[in-house]
Design an enzyme around this catalytic site. Sequence first.
Site: not given
Length: 304
Positions: A49-50
Amino acid sequence: MSSPKPPRRPAPPPGLVIVDKPAGMTSHDVVARARRFMGTRKVGHAGTLDPMATGVLVLGIERATKLLGHLALDRKTYLATLSLGSSTTTDDAEGEVLASADTKAVEDVEDGAIANGVAKLTGDIQQVPSAVSAVKIDGKRAYARVRAGEDVVIPPRPVTVYRFDVLGIRHEEDHVEVDAVVECSSGTYVRALARDLGAGLGVGGHLQALRRTTVGPFTLAKAKTLDQLEETPELSLDLDAAVAAAFPRRDLDAATAKAIRHGQRIPAAGLEGTYGLFGPDGRVLALAADEQGVSKAVVVLLPA
């Protein structure tokens, strides 16, 4: 005289921890913190996940790290806010603005045009990942090449957007915000959907906010915050429950289970894809897949 060393903390049992990742942390940051409160170096994650994104991040503990590459192949669901009216270097709100549409062009974006654009980005599509993504180009991450000043050209890849439903549209002074739910295959970039939707409408677009709500069978309902987990370090699912939840199940009799423990192949199960092999005691032995009439162990999950 030196004081005796404190006893070593025993390794935690294998299993999965479902984290509700906060904004501002990388997936690696979450793993590093989990290593401290779980008391083991053997922690990994499935599906990056960014930093700006929040939501479901699946961590594997001890032997369950062997599951992560297979879990990462599953479909995922996101709640997203897309901003139409400007494009950025990263295709999300953390990048620098590359270009902004004039106010008149943004005002002319109609809800029907947005719906048509969304429809074109639903189903089996060819998608070009963001230039600052983790996609490897000749063995090196794309974002690393960008940071080194290289011009990065990433070829389009097939992905599947199973669902791209608009939940709401807000027309602001200089941009249009679109709230949507996106269910997609692994390897799909929601920020690339925002970029391509904006480009198709002629005004540019980027991802404003992102929250992942599911990874395969694992949902926010099972997730805990890092603070909750640090206060009470515990598994969300033990290894047996994790495999049973994420993969088709094949139960073996004692003789067949013994064959698996001795590294022998057994007759094919007739199941599609990867499945879990469970002994008569209900404990998982391995992940396996059918190949040329036999069941071949893909990942052995027995204790060392």
